[in-house]
Design a protein around this motif. Structure first.
Motif, short mmCIF file in Angstrom:
data_model
loop_
_atom_site.label_atom_id
_atom_site.label_comp_id
_atom_site.label_asym_id
_atom_site.label_seq_id
_atom_site.Cartn_x
_atom_site.Cartn_y
_atom_site.Cartn_z
N HIS A 198 -21.58 38.39 -22.65
CA HIS A 198 -22.20 39.14 -23.74
C HIS A 198 -22.95 38.14 -24.61
O HIS A 198 -22.50 37.77 -25.69
CB HIS A 198 -21.14 39.90 -24.54
CG HIS A 198 -21.71 40.93 -25.46
ND1 HIS A 198 -21.47 40.96 -26.81
CD2 HIS A 198 -22.52 41.99 -25.22
CE1 HIS A 198 -22.11 41.97 -27.35
NE2 HIS A 198 -22.75 42.62 -26.42
N ASP A 364 -13.21 41.40 -23.97
CA ASP A 364 -13.93 42.67 -24.20
C ASP A 364 -14.10 43.49 -22.92
O ASP A 364 -15.06 44.26 -22.82
CB ASP A 364 -15.28 42.38 -24.85
CG ASP A 364 -16.27 41.74 -23.87
OD1 ASP A 364 -15.81 41.24 -22.82
OD2 ASP A 364 -17.47 41.75 -24.15
N ASP A 368 -22.08 46.20 -20.19
CA ASP A 368 -22.63 47.52 -19.93
C ASP A 368 -23.20 47.54 -18.50
O ASP A 368 -24.25 46.98 -18.24
CB ASP A 368 -23.73 47.82 -20.94
CG ASP A 368 -24.33 49.22 -20.77
OD1 ASP A 368 -24.28 49.74 -19.64
OD2 ASP A 368 -24.84 49.77 -21.75
N HIS B 198 -17.32 44.90 -29.61
CA HIS B 198 -17.84 45.17 -28.27
C HIS B 198 -16.73 45.85 -27.47
O HIS B 198 -16.06 45.23 -26.65
CB HIS B 198 -18.28 43.86 -27.60
CG HIS B 198 -19.11 44.07 -26.37
ND1 HIS B 198 -18.77 43.54 -25.15
CD2 HIS B 198 -20.24 44.77 -26.15
CE1 HIS B 198 -19.68 43.90 -24.25
NE2 HIS B 198 -20.58 44.63 -24.84
N GLY B 199 -16.50 47.13 -27.78
CA GLY B 199 -15.42 47.88 -27.17
C GLY B 199 -14.11 47.68 -27.93
O GLY B 199 -13.95 46.71 -28.66
N SER B 332 -12.91 53.59 -30.50
CA SER B 332 -14.02 53.27 -29.60
C SER B 332 -14.91 54.48 -29.36
O SER B 332 -14.45 55.62 -29.41
CB SER B 332 -13.46 52.79 -28.26
OG SER B 332 -14.49 52.73 -27.30
N SER B 334 -16.47 54.46 -26.51
CA SER B 334 -16.49 54.51 -25.05
C SER B 334 -15.94 55.83 -24.54
O SER B 334 -16.41 56.37 -23.54
CB SER B 334 -15.65 53.36 -24.49
OG SER B 334 -16.08 52.14 -25.02
N SER B 340 -19.47 52.52 -20.56
CA SER B 340 -20.21 51.27 -20.48
C SER B 340 -21.00 50.99 -21.76
O SER B 340 -21.61 49.94 -21.90
CB SER B 340 -21.14 51.28 -19.27
OG SER B 340 -22.28 52.04 -19.55
N ARG B 342 -19.72 50.36 -24.59
CA ARG B 342 -19.02 49.19 -25.16
C ARG B 342 -19.22 49.04 -26.66
O ARG B 342 -19.47 47.94 -27.13
CB ARG B 342 -19.45 47.88 -24.46
CG ARG B 342 -19.54 47.89 -22.97
CD ARG B 342 -18.21 47.96 -22.26
NE ARG B 342 -17.22 47.04 -22.78
CZ ARG B 342 -15.99 47.43 -23.19
NH1 ARG B 342 -15.65 48.69 -23.17
NH2 ARG B 342 -15.15 46.56 -23.62
#
Lengths: 482, 482
Positions: A198, A364, A368, B198-199, B332, B334, B340, B342
């Motif tokens: 990332h 994480d 994606d 990030h998630g 989240s 998600s 995806s 995230r």
């Protein structure tokens, strides 16, 4: 909508009439901030149903509340908490008591590394923004990327595929990238040598966590890329700063250090060093590789803007020379396409990549998958190459325009060496002008300022001719005003 | 294109004719893998120019190489390395020598936690994929999201904005989210209490890194969400597993543990526990909060699928009750939109969030500012709420269809408790059927299998009626075949 039956407590045994209990519960919810000013309340029918009471009871409660100005009732439209009720400052949150179990545990401070100042958290809307070297997203094939992305989310099979084993990066992207890196950088690798991260920073963080720890030594340039230094310090490792001159990092100093103490890793940005933009010379590259084998240390090669080298063709990365697997190569698409895309990569021996994947999964889970596969398609179609070629030409022109502008307008206030590549010029201010003055101006925002060297990075890639002129004119105003 | 002037070394003093030196350099590059089979070579004019030799010299070299079958020349089309040359196994990479400085340092193993088995790295193309509870991306408003995203990348000012101070998450998204969480969960928070991660996993990782370390104790459920356990173990902390029954995690056991040793944090998934899908009862919620204040431990509340509760309205999160700032709330998007994407979030006291932001910046700098602002717009427009409402209805139907299918077709092979919410059913196999048999089938892929409990998670949300029928029919075939 809030689950009101959990907010409103009704006790049928209680002597207080039910409608008053309801009103009281709602008042309490408004007072403690559970219900905010302007928040909508359910209709009386709906609320009555969920509370298991007669609708008239709820209406009575609402009437009482509106009489007390707690709520506003717009018949046949909505019922809401009155706007005039001050939104209470979060009690339990912002003002956390010092009894907080983790209160004391302030492990990480906000850094302004090697006297660099970051103004990223400014709230004022600056007129002139000088970044530290970002690409111009207006040139990027984002359309193509998002079109492809969209197409995947409607494919039945892509749905399942995209969400699995992205901890290393999708196979599609790693295969395309392995091919791309071999063509552009002579890196002789397989998809198994790649970790999709990332952003480049995650590559640095992961490598640092696996290589370093309390007691280990890591060599960095002085000045160095602050976020990398932070990642190394966070592991508890000792940072050893060696000087950077016009030929890049001083490898003789590195050799001297290695003779004194065990060095686990050396972090280099061969072209173009951040922040000073110098390129590591061929001789030093060769010597650095020799040292890494002699003293068995890992080289973390951060090659974030390999693709933008103007005067000559770029040096091949250290990673594509003989290095006995000592080089960990880190790159990013943030500079090729757009910074917020946050897709970077790490190239390393398979056994090291395996460790990185395990750690990355903990950090994480993964990236994606759709975006990665869309990027793979962009590479496969040759679109990425075409874009980089186009952007390189454009950025070179912008570098030269900025060079001309700086000479004409700011010549007597500053000095700099024109970089052979990259996206920024390292501008040093003459002693009589302090860089802190630039930072303090509310209408000006500069991403990377270095007070110790009284310098700043002038990112030119993201600005067109007109924007460059405006920025330089603005600086001229300031300097002549000093 | 490769910088050939760095690959091809010419020594004019050397007695070997220049064209032979060129040919030799290229042969060497092919042999050591710098030039791969099929890779294109520059035209003779181009190469002559960059090497500063006469074009005839290059042509002579190419003729020699093609005579030796190293390269293929298609006149007026292209010149490329011959396809028949075996792509050499990466030498310096895959087969990294054991002298590798970081070779020994295998800190993290690949986990199959609490005997769970993950088959995410399978290469076969399975016909039936049973995930562990993922949303159906086909229902998600991805179009709207990407349209907005695209629009930002063409705005002049969005360009600069999007790339700054995303380490905490864009202000736009945090403000919209604070409002959304207060409306849906009664969380009385400000944008400053939010970290966009990030998630959800990154929220867990960051909290773990800041709270835990060697010697500290963290309480988790048994069985627990494996990736969370990994994040805690990675800090060197001691994991204390307490039992999970039909009412969720056993708080009396937690109390007993707290009386014996100092507990720094308790990790809970109140609804719905992973993997067993049970919901934490109201009484236990109250007691857990009391304990956290009494013994001063942090509660890490992982509320990843709050939005999908079917039978009753959901319990409010622990985070929205009185907790003296002891609760770190993690969620989240998600599960709301697509895995995806995230984008996750953490809610905590401002001073803790500040530490998290500092750490997060070191890990991966920040998130995708465009995507975050696009998401903010999706929330503001009410589109997200509408989507969640629609999806909730749909997933509830799918849960009920799966329930019916399992009873009809697999009743005599399995047992399960219908979850009151979430996206998966925890299916226990009868002793005479081993779950390992399911895992081993090449045409079947199950994300989350638990060998100790001879059970697996049957994610229903991502499958429509037809797909559910196919999956159950496939399982029926297998069971009746046992």
């Amino acid at each position: 909508m809030l689950p009101f039956e959990h907010i409103i407590i009704i006790d049928k045994e209680n002597k207080v009439p039910v409608y008053k209990q309801i009103a009281f519960s709602i008042t309490k919810a408004i007072q403690n901030g559970t219900l905010k000013a302007g928040a909508h309340l359910p209709g009386s029918r709906e609320l009555a149903k969920s509370l298991g009471v007669h609708r008239k009871t709820v209406m009575a409660a609402y009437d009482e509340l509106s009489a007390q100005d707690w709520i506003v009732i717009i018949p046949r439209k909505y019922i809401s908490v009155a706007e005039r009720i001050p939104v209470l400052k979060p009690q339990k949150w912002s003002a956390a008591p010092s009894a907080l179990p983790y209160q004391h545990d302030f492990r990480i401070g906000f850094r302004t590394v090697d006297n660099g100042v970051e103004k990223t958290n400014t709230t004022s809307k600056p007129e002139i923004i000088i970044d530290d070297g970002c690409p111009d997203v207006r040139l990027s094939p984002i359309d193509a990327l998002l079109r492809t992305y969209r197409s995947y989310t409607s494919f039945k099979y892509a749905i399942k595929d995209a969400n699995t084993s992205t901890e290393q990066g999708t196979v599609k992207l790693r295969e395309e990238l392995a091919h791309y890196l071999s063509e552009t950088r002579g890196l002789n690798i397989a998809a198994s040598n790649l970790l999709i991260t990332h952003g480049a920073q995650m590559g640095i963080f992961v490598a640092a966590r696996l290589l370093l720890g309390p007691g280990s030594n890591v060599v960095v340039g002085k000045p160095n890329y602050p976020s990398a230094s932070s990642a190394f310090e966070e592991t508890g490792a000792q940072l050893i700063a060696v000087s950077i001159d016009e030929h890049g990092i001083d490898v003789d100093e590195i050799e001297a250090v290695c003779k004194k103490k065990k060095v686990t890793a050396v972090y280099v940005i061969p072209h173009h060093h951040y922040p000073t933009t110098v390129t590591l010379s061929a001789e030093r590259r060769v010597k650095l590789l020799k040292l890494s084998i002699q003293f068995s240390f890992a080289i973390i090669e951060d090659d974030y803007d390999y693709d933008y080298h103007y005067t000559a063709s770029p040096y091949l990365p250290l990673a594509s020379c003989e290095h006995d697997g000592n080089v960990i190569y880190i790159g990013s698409f943030s500079k090729m396409l757009e910074p917020s895309l946050r897709i970077g990569f790490m190239v390393a021996p398979e056994n090291f990549i395996m460790q990185c994947v395990a750690l990355r999964k903990i950090i994480d889970v993964g990236g994606d998958g759709y975006m990665q596969n869309a990027l793979a398609a962009l590479i496969k179609s040759g679109e990425l190459k075409r874009h980089v070629k186009k952007a390189k030409k454009c950025y070179r022109q912008r570098r030269d325009s900025l060079d001309a502008l700086l000479r004409d307008k700011l010549g007597k206030y500053i000095s700099y060496t024109l970089p052979s590549g990259g996206m920024a010029i390292w501008v040093k201010l003459n002693p009589e002008f302090s860089v802190t003055r630039l930072v303090s101006h509310p209408k000006l925002k500069i991403y990377r300022v270095d007070i110790e060297h009284n310098a700043f990075r002038f990112g030119f890639a993201s600005m067109n001719e007109k924007e460059l002129e405006q920025a330089v004119a603005f600086l001229y105003e300031m300097f002549s005003g000093f």
